[in-house]
Design a protein around this motif. Sequence first.
Motif, PDB file in Angstrom:
ATOM      1  N   GLY A 133      32.684  29.220   8.944  1.00 35.87           N
ATOM      2  CA  GLY A 133      31.315  28.858   8.768  1.00 35.87           C
ATOM      3  C   GLY A 133      30.519  29.997   7.918  1.00 35.87           C
TER       4      GLY A 133
ATOM      5  N   GLY B  95      26.290  28.852  11.267  1.00 37.45           N
ATOM      6  CA  GLY B  95      26.594  29.303   9.712  1.00 37.45           C
ATOM      7  C   GLY B  95      26.042  30.847   9.611  1.00 37.45           C
ATOM      8  N   SER B  96      26.563  31.154   8.538  1.00 36.17           N
ATOM      9  CA  SER B  96      26.418  32.592   7.849  1.00 36.17           C
ATOM     10  C   SER B  96      26.863  33.657   8.739  1.00 36.17           C
ATOM     11  N   VAL B  97      26.200  34.547   8.884  1.00 39.58           N
ATOM     12  CA  VAL B  97      26.780  36.023   9.639  1.00 39.58           C
ATOM     13  C   VAL B  97      26.821  35.658  11.105  1.00 39.58           C
TER      14      VAL B  97
ATOM     15  N   VAL C 200      19.775  26.012   6.471  1.00 42.99           N
ATOM     16  CA  VAL C 200      21.122  26.666   5.758  1.00 42.99           C
ATOM     17  C   VAL C 200      20.326  28.055   5.383  1.00 42.99           C
ATOM     18  N   THR C 201      19.214  27.790   4.391  1.00 44.13           N
ATOM     19  CA  THR C 201      18.229  28.720   4.040  1.00 44.13           C
ATOM     20  C   THR C 201      17.686  29.826   5.113  1.00 44.13           C
TER      21      THR C 201
ATOM     22  N   GLN D 149      21.780  15.365   3.286  1.00 42.11           N
ATOM     23  CA  GLN D 149      22.923  16.182   3.114  1.00 42.11           C
ATOM     24  C   GLN D 149      24.259  15.136   3.439  1.00 42.11           C
TER      25      GLN D 149
ATOM     26  N   ALA E  91      27.654  32.499  12.334  1.00 47.26           N
ATOM     27  CA  ALA E  91      28.623  31.573  12.755  1.00 47.26           C
ATOM     28  C   ALA E  91      29.249  31.651  13.860  1.00 47.26           C
TER      29      ALA E  91
ATOM     30  N   TRP F 202      21.022  31.599  -0.885  1.00 47.85           N
ATOM     31  CA  TRP F 202      22.230  30.667  -0.520  1.00 47.85           C
ATOM     32  C   TRP F 202      23.802  31.352  -0.963  1.00 47.85           C
TER      33      TRP F 202
ATOM     34  N   GLY G 156      30.868  22.139   5.787  1.00 51.92           N
ATOM     35  CA  GLY G 156      29.449  22.847   5.803  1.00 51.92           C
ATOM     36  C   GLY G 156      28.322  22.266   6.820  1.00 51.92           C
TER      37      GLY G 156
ATOM     38  N   TYR H 158      18.579  20.110   7.107  1.00 50.30           N
ATOM     39  CA  TYR H 158      19.740  20.835   6.881  1.00 50.30           C
ATOM     40  C   TYR H 158      19.671  21.860   5.779  1.00 50.30           C
ATOM     41  N   GLU H 159      18.501  21.602   4.570  1.00 50.13           N
ATOM     42  CA  GLU H 159      18.381  23.004   3.448  1.00 50.13           C
ATOM     43  C   GLU H 159      17.662  23.920   4.437  1.00 50.13           C
ATOM     44  N   ASP H 160      16.742  23.716   4.842  1.00 49.95           N
ATOM     45  CA  ASP H 160      15.699  24.426   5.595  1.00 49.95           C
ATOM     46  C   ASP H 160      16.767  25.576   6.512  1.00 49.95           C
TER      47      ASP H 160
ATOM     48  N   SER I 178      20.988  31.954   6.067  1.00 48.95           N
ATOM     49  CA  SER I 178      21.348  32.837   4.724  1.00 48.95           C
ATOM     50  C   SER I 178      20.234  34.065   4.937  1.00 48.95           C
ATOM     51  N   ASP I 179      19.294  34.104   5.506  1.00 48.50           N
ATOM     52  CA  ASP I 179      18.260  35.263   5.380  1.00 48.50           C
ATOM     53  C   ASP I 179      18.182  35.658   6.526  1.00 48.50           C
TER      54      ASP I 179
END
Lengths: 423, 107
Positions: free
Chosen positions: B41, A368-370, A82-83, A347, A372, B22, A362, A78-80, A86-87
Amino acid sequence: MSAFCGIEGLVLSSVRPVITIAAVGGAKEASTGRARMFKFDPYSPEVDADPFEAYRTLREEYPCFWSPEANMWVLSRYEDIVTALSDWQTYSSAKGNLMTELPGRAGATLGTTDPPRHDRLRALVQQAFIRRNLEVLSEPIRDIARTTAGALAGRSTFEYVSEFSSKFTVRVLFATLGLPIGNEQEVRDKAVTMVQSDPVTRAKGPEHIAAYNWMQEYASKVIADRRLNPQNDLISHFSTAEIDGDRLDEREVLLTTTTLIMAGIESLGGFMAMLAYNLSGLPEVQAAVVAGPELIPDAIEESLRFNTSAQRFRRNLQRDVELHGQTMKAGDFVCLAYGSGNRDERQFSNADVYDLERRPKGHLGFGGSVHACLGTAIARLAAKIAMEEFHLVFPKYSRVHEKLDWMPSSTFRSPLKLELAVH
Amino acid sequence: MVQVTFIDPAGHETNVDVRPGWSMMQAATANGVKGIEAECGGSCACATCHCYVEGPAASAVPAAQDMELAMLDMVVAEHKPNSRLSCQIKAAPEIEGLILRVAEVQS
């Protein structure tokens, strides 16, 4: 754990996990120097049927894994994920976002462009998909759901995908976009075919490309018609829009329209099939949402987490990245396994349990992010109304077959058919 | 890691160490902060991750861009000068210590 839950091992098909003993070679193998006994092939029918054991191995033992079969890295925690989401400067979408991309599509759609070009496209279509602007569709969608479910009343068994969810989603899309009635079934069949891939060649086959070309032809006729006869609808607006005097180019209009049709039919249909798959295998959850329809949104969220239809999307690295002792090189493709991140115990506690009371926030069911999913609000609205009306006609149902045939797709996961028995 | 503090609508405080890059929304949902819905999201399309930024670090938060400003017009709770969508604020060293008070209602 709540009263309304089921253990994955009890409800999923009996197909065994795709862990095979194999000596796997390849360039990345040499670069890491690690002998691998595990393989993850997103083209294999076993992964289509049940990716979750393989996902667990990926998360626990190979969190940054090079898959020669997919020709890309696989991130499963999950963390990887989302990272990476986000980038977007590092994890670019501009070379395509589908695991097996369609020719000529990358760079011309929302999902396959990076900001600022992405934001320009998104600004044009986003208003139409904001929740408060969708409320007006509630009653038309409910009429479609009522009619589609009502047509099945009295049946003791039926096939949910072809007889309910597909009919419902294609009718909703046609109503939403104001498409001419008559060939809904053909449009649906092409939308479903174009997202599939060939498990042997690990590429799009001629039938998938033909469906994609057919859909582009279809979209181009709709666009031409709207330009001649503009209406107050999304495609009319989109096909004639200018931003700061800069008109969208033809490829952007065509491929974004094609993608909207594909997503409106296939992605919503796939998700509805997964929701019904979950409910039909979890009698306690089913009984709870039938007795309390206000719980359907909770069932939708947990289904998006537990068993999302959008299992894997991809990105392209714009610089070298070190992760979990591996070096991913600029230019490499990276799979973001949303379906695995959604089962990450780091998570989500008891992640392999469907818990109606979890109300997960989440989750990665819409990415997710731009990037999503643009259709989060309409997907939730349509799925909620569909199940409300479906349950009025069928308050108790179960699967006829435990072992199902799954769609051959490296990106999406849903059953090709879901026979239900009415009780 | 960048430490920020969320205060949920019930007044409960949560200190969160956020990975650089984040968004505050991702940090909130991943850490169980109540009151953030984040329906879209994180694509700046729903105005349901509305927070009020407070504390000395608030002035270091980069200004809202056009898309966020347009969505802020749609928030359900009171739109104040320090209203922000938490999906649009990224963790970075300059916002260390930021306080985000979650709006009392999102939709």
